[in-house]
Enzyme design. Sequence first.
Site, PDB file in Angstrom:
ATOM      1  N   ASP A 115      20.699  25.769  70.726  1.00  0.00           N
ATOM      2  CA  ASP A 115      21.489  24.428  70.366  1.00  0.00           C
ATOM      3  C   ASP A 115      21.311  23.574  71.517  1.00  0.00           C
ATOM      4  O   ASP A 115      21.185  24.006  72.677  1.00  0.00           O
ATOM      5  CB  ASP A 115      22.959  24.893  70.291  1.00  0.00           C
ATOM      6  N   HIS A 116      21.349  22.234  71.238  1.00  0.00           N
ATOM      7  CA  HIS A 116      21.241  21.268  72.256  1.00  0.00           C
ATOM      8  C   HIS A 116      19.974  21.399  73.291  1.00  0.00           C
ATOM      9  O   HIS A 116      20.540  21.537  74.543  1.00  0.00           O
ATOM     10  CB  HIS A 116      22.609  20.947  72.938  1.00  0.00           C
TER      11      HIS A 116
ATOM     12  N   HIS B 198      32.429  17.385  70.400  1.00  0.00           N
ATOM     13  CA  HIS B 198      32.451  18.555  70.791  1.00  0.00           C
ATOM     14  C   HIS B 198      33.855  18.907  71.513  1.00  0.00           C
ATOM     15  O   HIS B 198      34.527  17.860  72.134  1.00  0.00           O
ATOM     16  CB  HIS B 198      31.419  18.791  71.867  1.00  0.00           C
TER      17      HIS B 198
ATOM     18  N   HIS C 102      28.464  18.960  64.032  1.00  0.00           N
ATOM     19  CA  HIS C 102      28.623  19.475  65.148  1.00  0.00           C
ATOM     20  C   HIS C 102      30.237  19.450  65.504  1.00  0.00           C
ATOM     21  O   HIS C 102      30.775  18.894  64.777  1.00  0.00           O
ATOM     22  CB  HIS C 102      28.046  18.895  66.068  1.00  0.00           C
ATOM     23  N   GLY C 103      30.650  19.923  66.594  1.00  0.00           N
ATOM     24  CA  GLY C 103      31.990  19.727  67.098  1.00  0.00           C
ATOM     25  C   GLY C 103      33.182  20.471  65.857  1.00  0.00           C
ATOM     26  O   GLY C 103      34.063  19.604  65.606  1.00  0.00           O
TER      27      GLY C 103
ATOM     28  N   ASN D 161      28.610  23.931  63.322  1.00  0.00           N
ATOM     29  CA  ASN D 161      28.608  24.537  64.559  1.00  0.00           C
ATOM     30  C   ASN D 161      30.097  24.718  65.175  1.00  0.00           C
ATOM     31  O   ASN D 161      30.640  24.060  65.167  1.00  0.00           O
ATOM     32  CB  ASN D 161      27.820  23.758  65.683  1.00  0.00           C
TER      33      ASN D 161
ATOM     34  N   THR E 198      33.675  26.113  70.998  1.00  0.00           N
ATOM     35  CA  THR E 198      34.724  26.153  71.596  1.00  0.00           C
ATOM     36  C   THR E 198      35.598  27.193  71.165  1.00  0.00           C
ATOM     37  O   THR E 198      36.553  27.898  71.776  1.00  0.00           O
ATOM     38  CB  THR E 198      35.562  24.715  71.823  1.00  0.00           C
TER      39      THR E 198
HETATM   40  P1  13P Z   1      32.851  22.890  69.378  1.00  0.00           P
HETATM   41  O1  13P Z   1      32.879  23.110  70.700  1.00  0.00           O
HETATM   42  O2  13P Z   1      33.687  21.615  69.109  1.00  0.00           O
HETATM   43  O3  13P Z   1      33.157  23.791  68.256  1.00  0.00           O
HETATM   44  O4  13P Z   1      31.444  22.186  68.755  1.00  0.00           O
HETATM   45  C1  13P Z   1      30.351  23.132  68.739  1.00  0.00           C
HETATM   46  C2  13P Z   1      29.133  22.529  68.791  1.00  0.00           C
HETATM   47  O5  13P Z   1      28.836  21.503  68.093  1.00  0.00           O
HETATM   48  C3  13P Z   1      27.950  23.001  69.460  1.00  0.00           C
HETATM   49  O6  13P Z   1      26.754  22.283  69.454  1.00  0.00           O
END
Ligand code: 13P
Length: 287
Positions: free
Chosen positions: A82-83, A178, A206-207, A228, A231
């Site tokens: 990821d990223h 995120h 994402h997020g 995704n 958190t």
């Molecule tokens: P969150 O931490 O908001 O769940 O986002 C996850 C994410 O997009 C990881 O790339």
Amino acid sequence: MSICYMKELLKEAEKQGRAVGAFSVGNMEMILGAVKAAEELNTPIILQIAEVRLPHSPLHLMGPMMVKAAKEAKVDVAVHLDHGLKISTVKQALDLGFTSVMFDGSRYDLAENIRLTAEVAAMASRSGATTEAELGVVGGSEDGSENHEIVCTDPLVAKRFVGETGVDALAVAIGNAHGHYVAAPKLRFDILKQIADAVGIPLVLHGGTGISPEDFRRCITLGIRKINIATANFDALTEEAGFYFQEPGSHNYFKLNEAMVRGVYKNVKRHIQIFNNQMPLDQIENA
Ligand code: 13P
């Protein structure tokens, strides 16, 4: 059932009108909890780790564990970086057997982002792996260290970006961020629809932490095929470990291990049930 390429999972999800959960992991317990939930619900998942997490969870240790867990799972599991920020990290992940990589070139101008992303897509395709990239700016930051201002993805630029890079999946910025949202997110479903119409490849949200189940499902109907969750997964582990330490008596690692696995298992299970897009939301525990 075993390790698989992410694009196969996204294609299958497209046919079935659902999204695949991509769950971030930082240790063995998180891997065990995520795979347990996926197996129980007989649903494929994506195990992922972001480059910014590597100081806590080194790739040369996490990678082999994620790949082995995917190979032994009773459901299909893709293993994803990821990223990815550096091409060298993307290469390391591919060498470890990751079946999917994201290159995040959002800090570059468009031309440089296209050039680097195309390089990553070509590198990944040599091992058959899937490539995800991001356009626009998702708010916050993966590890909370920065607070990027949201810039929604431009559908026409997205069409050009996908055509020129050859990526298999595109992460969109539609008001998502995120980390923890300070106020409930107002997602731009109109922009999501325009992007989906323009690009014709699976889209990624994402997020995921803090987005409502209703909004997840609306995104899925508009073409989101990968969601995704990071958190919420780390929080679920920490919370369940906290409950364990509040129990009276002495504590030990083995019970702590079980608590960490349980926390992640519960969180992943809840999200898979939402993303599978079948069970009424009021029947999903804590949805
Ligand atoms: P969150 O931490 O908001 O769940 O986002 C996850 C994410 O997009 C990881 O790339």
